[in-house]
Design an enzyme around this catalytic site. Structure first.
Site, PDB file in Angstrom:
ATOM      1  N   HIS A 259       0.811  -1.217   0.000  1.00 39.31           N
ATOM      2  CA  HIS A 259       0.000   0.000   0.000  1.00 39.31           C
ATOM      3  C   HIS A 259       0.845   1.269   0.000  1.00 39.31           C
ATOM      4  O   HIS A 259       0.304   2.373  -0.077  1.00 39.31           O
ATOM      5  CB  HIS A 259      -0.982  -0.008   1.179  1.00 39.31           C
ATOM      6  N   ASP A 300       0.103  -7.807   1.357  1.00 37.33           N
ATOM      7  CA  ASP A 300       0.461  -6.388   1.302  1.00 37.33           C
ATOM      8  C   ASP A 300       1.982  -6.262   1.265  1.00 37.33           C
ATOM      9  O   ASP A 300       2.638  -6.155   2.298  1.00 37.33           O
ATOM     10  CB  ASP A 300      -0.117  -5.663   2.533  1.00 37.33           C
ATOM     11  N   SER A 384       4.770   2.422   8.007  1.00 33.93           N
ATOM     12  CA  SER A 384       4.337   1.365   7.098  1.00 33.93           C
ATOM     13  C   SER A 384       5.467   0.928   6.174  1.00 33.93           C
ATOM     14  O   SER A 384       6.233   1.749   5.666  1.00 33.93           O
ATOM     15  CB  SER A 384       3.172   1.869   6.250  1.00 33.93           C
TER      16      SER A 384
END
Length: 444
Positions: A259, A300, A384
């Site tokens: 992402h 992901d 992230s």
């Protein structure tokens, strides 16, 4: 943009004793990007030579010594190896494997064919045995039955159920619900229903100034945990680099979150989003790579192809907090409930916790993240894509957080101490990424 909520809904292995299970109740969720920018060896671990910043996080968050941290991480991998064999050899009685709160290895065994052989194997390996009533396969059947039951329920019930998981440590299934008093099937223990609030939502849109690339300039050493900017047209996102590695052709790559790619459909083509250094003042600096592959759905992760002028900067096996001493990665690990883990992120640095669920499915917005694991660690936007280690082994990539809408970790950490609902970090296992991409390797 932060996604509105995450739903925890399928196989998870254990969440610890009852107190731990309650702390693992999933509250809010969000991707951990900051929007538009301004093989394990089982030898006894040696006395640790870890950076001061990581030692501080271990003693602060885990309340154990660095040596204990390495020893428990190593023991967890021995447990993982035993569990993989026991699941095949003793399917009727094997009921899970984990580390308890004191760091001891425990094997759950139910009555049935092979129980005594399984007990002897566990004890010969030096593990404790916990007698339970249900095997892992029985618990999985109960979970599946609950999910089938939920499909036939009215919307007011189905929407209030936020998930169901196999709680190996307590030998039951656990149901997460947005409200108390829901009608549930008789095989669900009311004590295993965890009520949590509807998660908040937030935004992470920011403005940035892009800097012109400096011709011929080679970047300094880039380690997992360092910040980067991903750019697609006028859109840019801030994330953290994951583990450095090489692909099947020997090219230098970095493994980070899917992402973090702002334009996945363009990945691999002439207009594939680019990866840049972050300069002072949160400016987007010179390009250091391009997204080679991004997967966002059941998994992901992204594989970033590093530019020729940056190859030397990424040709290392290091994990660090920016501007701090690094850890050298020595192998790849499998998630185990109870294992101590630490994440590095460009926003919040090193923080540590314990794995409380594995092999689970987490609903993030309109997609399901499968085969994920979670740990009671605070992470915020910007973390992230960063690395999660157990001991000095590569374990996972930071994907989503239950507290991503808070400005600092001190607030949700304090709330967790008062309420028992600790922050949760959900992660993509590195081992799954490697198995899905033959020839891909993490540098060690």
């Amino acid at each position: 943009m932060l996604l509105p909520r995450m739903r925890f809904s399928s196989p998870a292995v254990g969440t610890g004793p009852r107190s731990l299970v309650r702390r693992t109740a999933i509250a809010a969720s969000a991707l951990l990007i900051t929007g538009t920018l301004a093989a394990s060896a089982h030898a006894e671990p040696a006395t640790p030579d870890l950076p001061a910043e990581l030692i501080t996080a271990i003693t602060r968050d885990l309340k154990i010594s660095p040596k204990d941290y390495l020893q428990r991480a190593d023991l967890a991998q021995q447990v993982a190896a035993f569990a993989a064999t026991a699941q095949r050899q003793y399917p009727e009685v094997f009921a899970g494997a984990w580390l308890d709160e004191t760091g001891k290895a425990v094997i759950g065994l139910a009555p049935g064919t092979g129980a005594e052989d399984a007990r002897k194997a566990a004890q010969d390996a030096g593990f404790s045995v916990k007698d339970v009533s249900k095997s892992e396969s029985v618990l999985r059947s109960e979970k599946n039955a609950f999910q089938k039951w939920l499909e036939d329920q009215p919307a007011d019930v189905s929407k209030a159920v936020l998930g169901v998981a196999i709680d190996t440590v307590n030998n039951s299934i656990a149901v997460r619900a947005a409200e108390a008093g829901l009608p549930l099937p008789g095989f669900v223990d009311p004590a295993r229903v965890i009520v949590m609030p509807v998660p908040p939502t937030g935004s992470e849109e920011l403005d940035v100034q892009q800097a012109a690339a400096i011709a011929g300039e080679a970047p300094g050493v880039k380690a997992a945990g360092d910040g980067y900017a991903s750019v697609a047209g006028r859109m840019s996102l801030r994330c953290s680099l994951g583990f450095n590695g090489t692909d099947g052709a020997g090219n230098v790559v970095n493994i980070t979150a899917g992402h973090c790619n702002p334009n996945i459909p363009a990945t691999g083509g002439a207009n594939s989003p680019s990866v840049h250094e972050i300069l002072a003042g949160d400016r987007v600096g010179p390009q250091i790579g391009t997204f080679q592959k991004s997967v966002l759905g059941n998994q992901d992760y992204s594989i970033v192809s590093v530019n020729d002028n940056a190859r030397d900067a990424f040709s290392n096996n290091l994990v660090r907090v920016p501007n701090a001493a690094p850890i050298a990665v020595t192998g790849v690990a499998i998630p185990v409930v109870g294992a101590p883990v630490c994440k590095s992120g460009s926003r919040t640095g090193f923080s540590c916790g314990v794995v409380n669920a594995i092999d689970q499915t987490v609903q993030v917005g309109d997609r399901l993240l499968t085969q994920s694991f979670s740990a009671n660690i605070c992470a915020l936007p910007g973390d992230s894509g960063g690395p999660i280690v157990t001991g000095t082994l590569a374990l996972g990539i930071s994907s989503a957080s239950s507290v991503a809408d808070y400005p600092i970790c001190e607030i949700p950490n304090l709330i967790g101490l008062l309420t028992g609902n600790a922050p949760q970090l959900f992660a993509q296992p590195v081992s799954v990424v490697l198995s899905d991409n033959p020839g891909l390797r993490v540098r060690t």
